[in-house]
Write a protein that holds these residues in place. Structure first.
Motif, short mmCIF file in Angstrom:
data_model
loop_
_atom_site.label_atom_id
_atom_site.label_comp_id
_atom_site.label_asym_id
_atom_site.label_seq_id
_atom_site.Cartn_x
_atom_site.Cartn_y
_atom_site.Cartn_z
N ILE A 165 0.94 -1.44 0.38
CA ILE A 165 0.00 0.22 0.08
C ILE A 165 0.84 0.98 0.12
CG2 ILE A 165 -1.97 1.23 1.48
CD1 ILE A 165 -2.48 -1.34 2.65
N PRO A 166 0.63 2.25 -1.15
CA PRO A 166 2.08 3.13 -0.86
C PRO A 166 1.43 4.53 -0.19
CG PRO A 166 0.19 2.94 -2.99
CD PRO A 166 0.30 2.12 -1.70
N ALA A 167 2.23 5.09 0.39
CA ALA A 167 2.50 6.05 1.71
C ALA A 167 3.99 6.55 2.03
CB ALA A 167 1.62 5.67 2.69
N THR A 168 4.04 8.00 2.40
CA THR A 168 5.27 8.47 3.06
C THR A 168 5.21 9.36 3.38
OG1 THR A 168 4.88 10.70 1.80
CG2 THR A 168 5.82 8.57 0.63
N TYR A 169 6.61 8.98 4.33
CA TYR A 169 6.17 9.50 5.89
C TYR A 169 5.59 11.08 5.47
CZ TYR A 169 7.87 10.80 10.59
OH TYR A 169 8.35 11.26 11.84
N ASP A 170 6.52 11.93 5.35
CA ASP A 170 6.10 13.37 4.62
C ASP A 170 4.44 13.21 4.57
OD1 ASP A 170 7.90 14.01 5.61
OD2 ASP A 170 8.52 14.53 3.94
N GLY A 171 3.68 12.42 4.01
CA GLY A 171 2.47 12.55 3.19
C GLY A 171 1.18 12.20 4.50
N ILE A 172 1.88 10.80 5.23
CA ILE A 172 0.91 10.52 6.29
C ILE A 172 0.82 11.71 7.90
CG2 ILE A 172 0.53 9.26 8.63
CD1 ILE A 172 2.17 6.86 5.85
N LYS A 173 2.47 12.22 7.52
CA LYS A 173 2.84 13.32 8.85
C LYS A 173 1.88 14.47 8.76
CE LYS A 173 5.67 15.82 12.17
NZ LYS A 173 7.12 15.20 12.74
N ARG A 174 1.98 15.03 7.41
CA ARG A 174 1.24 16.03 6.29
C ARG A 174 -0.44 15.71 6.74
NH1 ARG A 174 -1.02 16.87 1.67
NH2 ARG A 174 1.46 15.51 1.07
N ASN A 175 -0.71 15.12 6.48
CA ASN A 175 -2.37 15.21 6.86
C ASN A 175 -2.80 14.65 8.38
OD1 ASN A 175 -4.15 14.91 3.85
ND2 ASN A 175 -2.07 13.76 3.79
N VAL A 176 -1.56 14.30 8.93
CA VAL A 176 -2.16 14.08 10.65
C VAL A 176 -2.18 15.22 10.92
CG1 VAL A 176 -1.36 13.02 12.31
CG2 VAL A 176 -1.80 11.30 10.62
N MET A 177 -1.37 16.12 11.05
CA MET A 177 -0.99 17.52 11.51
C MET A 177 -2.99 17.93 11.42
SD MET A 177 0.93 16.80 13.91
CE MET A 177 1.28 18.85 13.91
N ARG A 178 -3.11 18.06 10.19
CA ARG A 178 -3.98 19.30 9.55
C ARG A 178 -5.24 18.29 10.26
NH1 ARG A 178 -4.64 17.66 4.99
NH2 ARG A 178 -6.07 16.58 5.08
N GLU A 179 -5.18 17.25 9.94
CA GLU A 179 -7.20 16.38 11.11
C GLU A 179 -6.81 16.37 12.66
OE1 GLU A 179 -9.76 15.24 8.94
OE2 GLU A 179 -8.36 15.78 7.29
N SER A 180 -5.83 16.71 12.76
CA SER A 180 -6.04 15.66 13.80
C SER A 180 -5.09 16.63 15.14
CB SER A 180 -5.76 14.37 14.87
OG SER A 180 -4.90 13.94 14.98
N THR A 181 -4.33 17.33 14.54
CA THR A 181 -2.38 17.56 15.45
C THR A 181 -2.36 16.69 16.70
OG1 THR A 181 -3.82 18.74 17.56
CG2 THR A 181 -3.80 19.96 15.57
N GLY A 182 -2.27 15.77 15.88
CA GLY A 182 -1.49 14.41 16.31
C GLY A 182 -2.23 13.88 17.44
N ASN A 183 -3.73 14.40 17.73
CA ASN A 183 -4.26 13.46 18.97
C ASN A 183 -4.98 12.22 18.59
OD1 ASN A 183 -5.40 13.48 21.06
ND2 ASN A 183 -6.97 15.21 20.92
N PRO A 184 -4.24 11.10 19.10
CA PRO A 184 -5.07 9.65 18.80
C PRO A 184 -6.08 9.38 19.16
CG PRO A 184 -3.21 9.56 20.38
CD PRO A 184 -3.36 10.95 20.34
N ARG A 185 -6.92 10.34 20.19
CA ARG A 185 -8.33 10.58 20.48
C ARG A 185 -9.13 11.91 20.32
NH1 ARG A 185 -9.36 5.70 22.32
NH2 ARG A 185 -10.90 6.98 23.46
N ALA A 186 -8.61 12.40 18.92
CA ALA A 186 -9.68 13.45 18.23
C ALA A 186 -10.64 12.46 18.18
CB ALA A 186 -8.56 13.91 17.59
N ILE A 187 -11.85 13.78 18.00
CA ILE A 187 -13.20 13.05 17.41
C ILE A 187 -13.91 14.56 16.95
CG2 ILE A 187 -14.20 13.52 19.50
CD1 ILE A 187 -16.20 11.06 18.70
#
Length: 251
Positions: A165-187
């Motif tokens: 499954i294709p993905a990169t570290y930068d692509g994942i981190k960039r979207n994580v920071m936009r969606e939840s700022t790195g909070n695994p319990r965000a809703i």
């Protein structure tokens, strides 16, 4: 020992009986002559006694002794011959037994020697050495990941790579920071998904139906689990957009 005086020899029982018999016979003859018919007037003639000498008696005794001695010798000779025959038969039987025993032993020894020779000459199947035991495969060393955003992204990338499954570290981190700022319990409890009862959850804000549909084997079924949330979201993005790297806004 006999006396040589006439008429005084010591007689054996046999001699005595013989002498008596002769005397009686002589007396009877004398009487017969005395009373023969026609001769009554003839004067009787007195019989003269027979004189026996010790020489005659000794000869008779010697003959009897010789006869007895001969009989005894014959008996002894017969016994000796019988004993000799018995001894010879016994010796012959012992010799025959010894010979038979020796023959039986020789036969047994030969049979045993033949058997041993056959056993030694018999082809033996070579013993195949046992294959060395294969060492048990070492338990895979589980890679250690830091329990933070960096570690979660790196663990997710290893899983995604194993599933192609294709993905990169930068692509994942960039979207994580936009969606939840790195909070695994965000809703998200205010957008349309929340209004429909399926709020977006976790690091990459994925709704439950999408998480279940794109869940990656080997990860948790909990949408709030950081690694499970990232891998399911990347699997969905790859299906819809080619890769999480192509996502730059809500997806």
């Amino acid at each position: 020992m006999r006396s040589t005086t006439t008429g005084t020899a010591r007689l054996t029982k046999t001699h005595k009986l013989s002498a008596i018999g002769v005397t009686v016979a002589m007396s009877a003859a004398a009487v017969a002559l005395a009373v023969t018919p026609g001769q009554a007037d003839t004067p009787s003639i007195a019989a003269k006694p027979v004189a026996w000498t010790t020489t005659d008696l000794g000869a008779h005794d010697h003959i009897a002794q010789q006869s007895e001695k001969t009989a005894q010798q014959a008996k002894t000779a017969t016994k000796a011959k019988t004993d000799a025959a018995a001894a010879k038969a016994k010796a012959d039987a012992a010799a025959a037994k010894k010979k038979a025993d020796a023959a039986a032993k020789a036969k047994s020894d030969k049979a045993r020697a033949d058997q041993q020779a056959a056993s030694r000459s018999q082809a033996r199947t070579p013993v195949k050495p046992a294959a060395p035991a294969k060492p048990a495969p070492a338990a895979p060393v589980k890679k250690a990941y830091a329990d933070n955003l960096d570690g979660w992204i790196k663990e997710s990338l290893d899983i995604l790579k194993s599933k192609n499954i294709p993905a990169t570290y930068d692509g994942i981190k960039r979207n994580v920071m936009r969606e939840s700022t790195g909070n695994p319990r965000a809703i998200n409890d205010w957008d349309i998904n929340a209004a429909n009862g399926v709020p977006s959850k976790g690091l990459l804000q994925i709704i439950d139906p999408t998480f279940k549909a794109y869940h990656v084997e080997g990860t948790s079924w909990d949408p709030y689990d950081p690694v499970a949330n990232i891998t399911a979201s990347c699997n969905y993005a790859a299906d819809k957009y080619g890769s999480m790297d192509n996502v730059n806004s809500a997806y």
